[in-house]
Every structure is written in structure tokens, then in C-alpha cells.
Design a protein around this motif. Structure first.
Motif, PDB file in Angstrom:
ATOM      1  N   CYS A 292       0.835  -1.216   0.000  1.00  0.00           N
ATOM      2  CA  CYS A 292       0.000   0.000   0.000  1.00  0.00           C
ATOM      3  C   CYS A 292       0.858   1.249   0.000  1.00  0.00           C
TER       4      CYS A 292
ATOM      5  N   HIS B  97       1.735  -4.140  -6.599  1.00  0.00           N
ATOM      6  CA  HIS B  97       0.801  -5.250  -6.519  1.00  0.00           C
ATOM      7  C   HIS B  97       1.265  -6.209  -5.423  1.00  0.00           C
TER       8      HIS B  97
ATOM      9  N   LYS C  57      -7.301 -13.492   0.927  1.00  0.00           N
ATOM     10  CA  LYS C  57      -7.379 -12.380  -0.013  1.00  0.00           C
ATOM     11  C   LYS C  57      -8.491 -11.414   0.377  1.00  0.00           C
ATOM     12  N   GLU C  58      -9.648 -11.942   0.750  1.00  0.00           N
ATOM     13  CA  GLU C  58     -10.760 -11.082   1.149  1.00  0.00           C
ATOM     14  C   GLU C  58     -10.408 -10.239   2.374  1.00  0.00           C
TER      15      GLU C  58
ATOM     16  N   LEU D 282      -8.093  -7.453   1.192  1.00  0.00           N
ATOM     17  CA  LEU D 282      -8.803  -6.404   0.455  1.00  0.00           C
ATOM     18  C   LEU D 282      -9.512  -5.466   1.431  1.00  0.00           C
ATOM     19  N   ASP D 283     -10.051  -6.047   2.494  1.00  0.00           N
ATOM     20  CA  ASP D 283     -10.684  -5.229   3.525  1.00  0.00           C
ATOM     21  C   ASP D 283      -9.629  -4.415   4.276  1.00  0.00           C
TER      22      ASP D 283
ATOM     23  N   THR E 282      -6.727  -3.352   3.237  1.00  0.00           N
ATOM     24  CA  THR E 282      -6.110  -2.328   2.398  1.00  0.00           C
ATOM     25  C   THR E 282      -7.118  -1.380   1.751  1.00  0.00           C
TER      26      THR E 282
ATOM     27  N   GLU F 206      -8.940  -2.075  -0.637  1.00  0.00           N
ATOM     28  CA  GLU F 206      -8.866  -2.369  -2.075  1.00  0.00           C
ATOM     29  C   GLU F 206      -8.018  -1.354  -2.825  1.00  0.00           C
ATOM     30  N   ARG F 207      -7.006  -0.810  -2.153  1.00  0.00           N
ATOM     31  CA  ARG F 207      -6.128   0.174  -2.790  1.00  0.00           C
ATOM     32  C   ARG F 207      -5.051  -0.474  -3.652  1.00  0.00           C
TER      33      ARG F 207
ATOM     34  N   ALA G 127      -3.852  -4.106  -6.060  1.00  0.00           N
ATOM     35  CA  ALA G 127      -4.290  -5.330  -6.730  1.00  0.00           C
ATOM     36  C   ALA G 127      -3.664  -6.525  -6.014  1.00  0.00           C
TER      37      ALA G 127
END
Length: 275
Positions: free
Chosen positions: A26, A31, A69-70, A73-74, A76, A78-79, A81
Motif C-alpha cells: 500500500c 501489486h 485475499k478477502e 482487500l478489507d 487495504t 482495495e487500494r 491489486a
């Protein structure tokens, strides 16, 4: 696009390293690839391994990767990939092969995971794999959190510095994190520290690193790990870079009896930057 690879076996220490890698990604805008290798069961008798059992292992790994992964994503927002890479077979062969394919910015792992310190940077059959894994390898202590990298310690034994100190990678780290560099040399005895050879190597190193305006620390200590731990407690670096070699003092840092002291006791991530 630059990528950070985070190998995981889903253990707590490995998930902590994955979180560290995600937070780093981040900050850098890279990525992130979650990487897991599941073992193929080997038959222990005349009875062959069933296809169902292998599929079950794969399904379980896919489920854990998806859940991880989920959660990332939470974490970060979703910032970044996030890619998942799931493979079967030998951890080291798959990891080194994948790194050769994608040339990652870094590999970030925990010290207790299958693809962590014991499997990647220690001796035995892993020695050859170390030389194939040319990407910078971060080994993250079980409780370490990423808070940026403002101070980097470079442990150097003042031997063949031109051939072994990878200035380009160090420059990239310093520029990416706007970090200050501290160079640490620990000698087992005063004679080695004052030799003409060491003095010449020190001059070469100063020329190579001049642009970074580093601070130099010279410590005479027969116990190299103790010297680095003492340096860490005093200077509080955010990262320590070591350069493992086949026959030198720093190789001791990656012996099983020493790695836990260095990586876990100091709570400072260690980056292995191979010659």
C-alpha cells in the motif's frame, strides 16, 4: 507493475508477514501476490494416493487463499491489486521458479512458515535455492508490524564488497522509503578489523555508498548475532540487511541455532540480499 510476493502456509506467523507485505505494498503502490504451495501426498504403502484426497487438499488451499485475499482487500481498502498463486509440489522449486518469472520487488515471509527462513535461507538442499532466489527476501518476525522503513542497517563483513554489495537494490530501498542508512561491521577480533585488507575494503565500501551519506558503526564482538542485536536495541532500525555468503561470518546468522535469536529476539525484519 512492481509486485511483492508473500508466501504463506496460513500459520499465524506467516499471516502476520502477509499483512506486513500488504501494508508495504500500500505504501509503495505495488501489486501483491499471495503464494502458496501445497504438498502432494506421497504413498507410504502399496496403496496409491487417491485423486480425491489431492483434490481435497487443493480445495482446502483455494478456500484459505480466498479467505485471506478477502481479509487483505478489507485491510487495504482495495487500494492495491491482490493476486493469488497456488501451486503443487516442492516449495522452493515453485517459489524460485515463480520469482524468475515475475522478478518481484521483494519476497516477504515469516520465520516459521514452510517457505520461511528455515526453508529458504538455511543450508542443506536449500543452499542452491538461495542462489537462485535473487529477489530481496524479507523475513518478518512473528509480531512485527509495518510502520514504514525510516532507518536501514546494513551488516557488512568488509570482504569482496564490490562483488557482493548490491548497491542498486540498496539505492531503490533508500529512495522508496526515504530512509537513512547505517552500515554495521562486526569483527571477531581487533586484528581482522585493523588489517590492510579490511581497510582497503572499507575504503571501497565508502566510495560505493557515498551518495547515501551513511553512518558507520564498527563493533568488536566474537558473537556476531549478539553484536547485531545490540546494534538493533541501541539504534532501533526498521530493517537489517544481511548478505549471506558461503564462507563468511554472516553465514552464521542463518544457521538454525542463530536465526531465531536474530529475527525473533530483535523483532526487526531482516532482508537477505544475496551476492
Amino acid at each position: 507493475m512492481r509486485t511483492i510476493i508473500a508466501p504463506t502456509d496460513f500459520s499465524p506467523a506467516s499471516v502476520n508477514a502477509v499483512n506486513y507485505a500488504a501494508d508495504m505494498a500500500c505504501m509503495l503502490g505495488t501489486h501483491l501476490t499471495l503464494f502458496h504451495v501445497y504438498a502432494i501426498p506421497q504413498p507410504v504403502s502399496e496403496v496409491p494416493v487417491t485423486g480425491y484426497s489431492i483434490e481435497e487438499i487443493k480445495y482446502d488451499a483455494e478456500k484459505k487463499m480466498g479467505d485471506l485475499k478477502e481479509s487483505l482487500l478489507d485491510r487495504t481498502g482495495e487500494r492495491i491489486a491482490i493476486h493469488t498463486e497456488l501451486r503443487a509440489g516442492d516449495v522452493l522449486l515453485n517459489l524460485t521458479g515463480y520469482c524468475a518469472e515475475v522478478a518481484p520487488y521483494a519476497v516477504v515471509t515469516g520465520p516459521e512458515s514452510l517457505s520461511g527462513l528455515e526453508r529458504v535461507v538455511l543450508g542443506g538442499k536449500t543452499t542452491g535455492a538461495v542462489k537462485r532466489l535473487q529477489s530481496p527476501l524479507f523475513v518478518v518476525p512473528a509480531d512485527a508490524k509495518f510502520k514504514g522503513i525510516a532507518k536501514i542497517g546494513l551488516a557488512c563483513d568488509l570482504k569482496k564488497v564490490i562483488e557482493t554489495v548490491r548497491v542498486e537494490e540498496i539505492r531503490e530501498l533508500i529512495n522508496d522509503f526515504d530512509a537513512e542508512l547505517h552500515v554495521l561491521n562486526i569483527s571477531e577480533n581487533l586484528t581482522d578489523a585493523l588489517s590492510d585488507e579490511a581497510s582497503e575494503e572499507a575504503d571501497w565500501l565508502r566510495d560505493m555508498l557515498e551518495e547515501f551519506h551513511p553512518r558507520y558503526h564498527f563493533i568488536n564482538d566474537p558473537d556476531i548475532e549478539h553484536g547485531i542485536i545490540e546494534f538493533s536495541e541501541k539504534e532501533k532500525p526498521d530493517l537489517i540487511i544481511v548478505i549471506p555468503k558461503k564462507h563468511n561470518l554472516l553465514s552464521k546468522l542463518f544457521h538454525p541455532s542463530h536465526s531465531q535469536r536474530l529475527v525473533l529476539h530483535t523483532q526487526v525484519p531482516v532482508m537477505s540480499l544475496h551476492e
